[in-house]
Design a protein around this motif. Structure first.
Motif, PDB file in Angstrom:
ATOM      1  N   GLN A   5       0.807  -1.221   0.000  1.00  0.00           N
ATOM      2  CA  GLN A   5       0.000   0.000   0.000  1.00  0.00           C
ATOM      3  C   GLN A   5       0.840   1.271   0.000  1.00  0.00           C
ATOM      4  O   GLN A   5       0.320   2.364  -0.248  1.00  0.00           O
ATOM      5  N   TYR A   6       2.142   1.153   0.246  1.00  0.00           N
ATOM      6  CA  TYR A   6       3.029   2.308   0.227  1.00  0.00           C
ATOM      7  C   TYR A   6       3.965   2.293  -0.978  1.00  0.00           C
ATOM      8  O   TYR A   6       5.014   2.936  -0.967  1.00  0.00           O
ATOM      9  N   ASP A   7       3.560   1.557  -2.002  1.00  0.00           N
ATOM     10  CA  ASP A   7       4.290   1.491  -3.279  1.00  0.00           C
ATOM     11  C   ASP A   7       5.657   0.843  -3.173  1.00  0.00           C
ATOM     12  O   ASP A   7       6.526   1.080  -4.021  1.00  0.00           O
ATOM     13  N   TYR A 116      14.511   4.399   2.046  1.00  0.00           N
ATOM     14  CA  TYR A 116      13.181   3.877   1.740  1.00  0.00           C
ATOM     15  C   TYR A 116      12.179   4.398   2.771  1.00  0.00           C
ATOM     16  O   TYR A 116      11.678   3.643   3.622  1.00  0.00           O
ATOM     17  N   PRO A 117      11.873   5.683   2.730  1.00  0.00           N
ATOM     18  CA  PRO A 117      11.031   6.281   3.780  1.00  0.00           C
ATOM     19  C   PRO A 117       9.623   5.710   3.858  1.00  0.00           C
ATOM     20  O   PRO A 117       8.985   5.803   4.903  1.00  0.00           O
ATOM     21  N   ARG A 118       9.152   5.093   2.770  1.00  0.00           N
ATOM     22  CA  ARG A 118       7.789   4.570   2.779  1.00  0.00           C
ATOM     23  C   ARG A 118       7.717   3.093   3.183  1.00  0.00           C
ATOM     24  O   ARG A 118       6.688   2.441   3.008  1.00  0.00           O
ATOM     25  N   ASP A 119       8.804   2.584   3.734  1.00  0.00           N
ATOM     26  CA  ASP A 119       8.777   1.232   4.297  1.00  0.00           C
ATOM     27  C   ASP A 119       8.235   1.343   5.720  1.00  0.00           C
ATOM     28  O   ASP A 119       8.980   1.457   6.698  1.00  0.00           O
ATOM     29  N   ALA A 120       6.925   1.337   5.831  1.00  0.00           N
ATOM     30  CA  ALA A 120       6.258   1.664   7.104  1.00  0.00           C
ATOM     31  C   ALA A 120       6.572   0.681   8.214  1.00  0.00           C
ATOM     32  O   ALA A 120       6.675   1.074   9.382  1.00  0.00           O
ATOM     33  N   MET A 121       6.720  -0.596   7.875  1.00  0.00           N
ATOM     34  CA  MET A 121       6.986  -1.572   8.930  1.00  0.00           C
ATOM     35  C   MET A 121       8.330  -1.303   9.607  1.00  0.00           C
ATOM     36  O   MET A 121       8.472  -1.500  10.812  1.00  0.00           O
ATOM     37  N   PRO A 154       6.824  13.806   5.061  1.00  0.00           N
ATOM     38  CA  PRO A 154       6.529  14.358   3.729  1.00  0.00           C
ATOM     39  C   PRO A 154       6.356  13.305   2.647  1.00  0.00           C
ATOM     40  O   PRO A 154       5.761  13.580   1.601  1.00  0.00           O
ATOM     41  N   HIS A 155       6.855  12.097   2.885  1.00  0.00           N
ATOM     42  CA  HIS A 155       6.772  11.038   1.883  1.00  0.00           C
ATOM     43  C   HIS A 155       5.432  10.293   1.921  1.00  0.00           C
ATOM     44  O   HIS A 155       5.191   9.435   1.070  1.00  0.00           O
ATOM     45  N   TYR A 156       4.580  10.604   2.901  1.00  0.00           N
ATOM     46  CA  TYR A 156       3.346   9.848   3.083  1.00  0.00           C
ATOM     47  C   TYR A 156       2.077  10.611   2.707  1.00  0.00           C
ATOM     48  O   TYR A 156       1.005  10.013   2.614  1.00  0.00           O
ATOM     49  N   GLY A 157       2.187  11.916   2.509  1.00  0.00           N
ATOM     50  CA  GLY A 157       0.988  12.676   2.172  1.00  0.00           C
ATOM     51  C   GLY A 157      -0.040  12.596   3.279  1.00  0.00           C
ATOM     52  O   GLY A 157       0.290  12.639   4.471  1.00  0.00           O
ATOM     53  N   ASN A 158      -1.314  12.444   2.914  1.00  0.00           N
ATOM     54  CA  ASN A 158      -2.395  12.356   3.899  1.00  0.00           C
ATOM     55  C   ASN A 158      -2.633  10.900   4.303  1.00  0.00           C
ATOM     56  O   ASN A 158      -3.731  10.366   4.145  1.00  0.00           O
ATOM     57  N   ASP A 159      -1.609  10.283   4.841  1.00  0.00           N
ATOM     58  CA  ASP A 159      -1.714   8.906   5.285  1.00  0.00           C
ATOM     59  C   ASP A 159      -2.062   8.864   6.769  1.00  0.00           C
ATOM     60  O   ASP A 159      -1.403   9.498   7.596  1.00  0.00           O
TER      61      ASP A 159
END
Length: 421
Positions: A5-7, A116-121, A154-159
């Motif tokens: 979900q985070y590309d 990899y800032p969008r690696d949420a885990m 900033p890498h997540y927008g309105n998450d």
């Protein structure tokens, strides 16, 4: 090419495994029940999907089952030969974390999140007060946590997840108006977010919105599964507000149904210990009669669940339980073997709590005062560390030092001034 979900690209060709991974990761980030079952399904759909096994390891880690965590990581390593660079780094980070190397893990996480800032885990391991920064024992850890969350925001927008984590960091650094607006935005995006409901509770606590906070949380909890990772802790928040409003019966109902070791629903042992000790102690400070058996029960739980020292936040609550239960041997074990990055504070806190147990309020204030210069190093949230602030204030008032207590509350925690006014 399948993505989460985070590309982030996932090395699996199974659509079912991908979809299951996304769903299980959402459950984890939400703090909902079913995370272990979710990742188990992922590994069944594609046994060769390395990050599915890492997710399962992380889920077992949350539950405190380190044996199962280790087995899942072995499977992840066994099928990691052809994964991407991000996934290789992802696996390496959790291998360090699960093998008990928090300092190396933190350094690896900072590098990983930078790339990899969008690696949420991975980012999630350091984003809250119960993460690697939160329990680092370093001075300035609250500002450090705010900086860490700001770096990837900033890498997540309105998450919903990223916004709620940043709101908590704002709350813990006193930026309450910003936190208030941001957490409402995050919860509007995902009302199921238990971590967001938790942040909402902390912001309301800091703003002194006792009635509003209690009503909000009571309503939100109606749909929350008791298997959720925050079930115990959110009930603690409700019990705390009930105590503050003098609703002692409701407080005990929450403690007995969802907080105490006897009511343990499978959530993190750290919450069972610290939340039970906290509510018993605060109730006692407020003049509520706390049965000795309650202290004995949580003292026994502390010895069983945390046989070794090393986390000052855990040790602080354990030593208070032992002191109040009169368990001298368990108390001395912590006193004689303080460990971890904030171990220098543990001895003074232990001495202070033993003094409280014996009604030695002068000794209590003298010992606790030595550790009050930077209590954030102990870990936990401001609301949780108010246990120390309240104990010191009561100790001063018991000595007839109301003016000193009032000055201390005004300078350190204005929200607690009502205790001495």
């Amino acid at each position: 090419m399948l993505k989460d979900q985070y590309d982030c690209v996932l090395t699996t060709t199974s659509q079912a495994a991908r979809d299951g991974y996304v769903a299980a990761l959402d459950l984890m980030l939400e703090g909902q029940a079913g995370v272990i079952a979710g990742f188990e399904a992922v590994t069944r759909d594609d046994p060769g999907f390395a990050l599915g096994w890492v997710g399962l390891a992380r889920a077992h880690h949350y539950a405190g089952d380190m044996a199962a965590c280790g087995l899942a990581m072995q499977q992840a390593q066994a099928v990691s030969a052809r994964v991407s660079e991000r996934e290789t780094s992802h696996i390496a980070v959790f291998d360090l974390l699960f093998s008990g190397q928090p300092h190396k893990a933190y350094e690896a996480i900072k590098i990983h999140v930078g790339e990899y800032p969008r690696d949420a885990m991975v980012a999630q391991t350091c984003s809250s007060v119960f993460g690697l920064i939160g329990f680092s024992g370093r001075p300035g850890r609250e500002a450090e946590m705010l900086s860490f969350n700001a770096s990837f925001l900033p890498h997540y927008g309105n998450d919903w997840w990223a916004l709620s984590q940043y709101a908590f960091a704002l709350c813990e650094t006193g930026k309450l108006n910003e936190a208030d607006k941001l957490i409402d935005k995050a919860m509007a995006l995902n009302p199921r977010n238990a971590h967001g409901a938790h942040v909402r509770s902390h912001v309301s606590y800091e703003l002194g919105e006792t009635d509003l906070g209690r009503r909000y949380l009571a309503s939100w909890m109606k749909g929350y599964d008791k298997g959720g990772v925050l079930f115990t802790h959110l009930n603690w928040h409700e019990a705390l507000w009930a105590l503050e409003q003098g609703d002692v019966q409701a407080m005990w109902q929450k403690v007995d149904a969802a907080v105490s070791p006897e009511a343990h629903s499978g959530g993190p042992a750290i919450n069972v210990l610290t939340d039970t000790v906290s509510i018993l102690h605060r109730a006692s400070l407020a003049g509520v009669d706390v049965d000795a058996q309650r202290w004995q029960g949580v003292s026994d739980f502390a010895r069983s669940a945390f046989p070794k020292t090393g986390n000052a936040f855990v040790d602080m609550h354990a030593v208070l339980a032992h002191a109040m239960a009169g368990e001298r041997e368990a108390y001395e074990k912590i006193m004689s073997h303080p460990a971890g990055p904030a171990a220098d504070l543990t001895t003074d806190l232990a001495c202070g709590f033993e003094a409280v147990a014996h009604g030695d309020w002068e000794g209590a204030s003298a010992s606790l005062s030595k550790a009050m210069s930077d209590t954030a190093r102990i870990g936990g949230s401001r609301a949780q560390r108010d246990l120390l602030e309240q104990t010191l204030l009561v100790a001063l008032v018991k000595q007839g030092k109301q003016d000193e207590a009032r000055a201390a509350a005004t300078q350190r925690r204005p929200i607690l001034t009502s205790m001495v006014n």
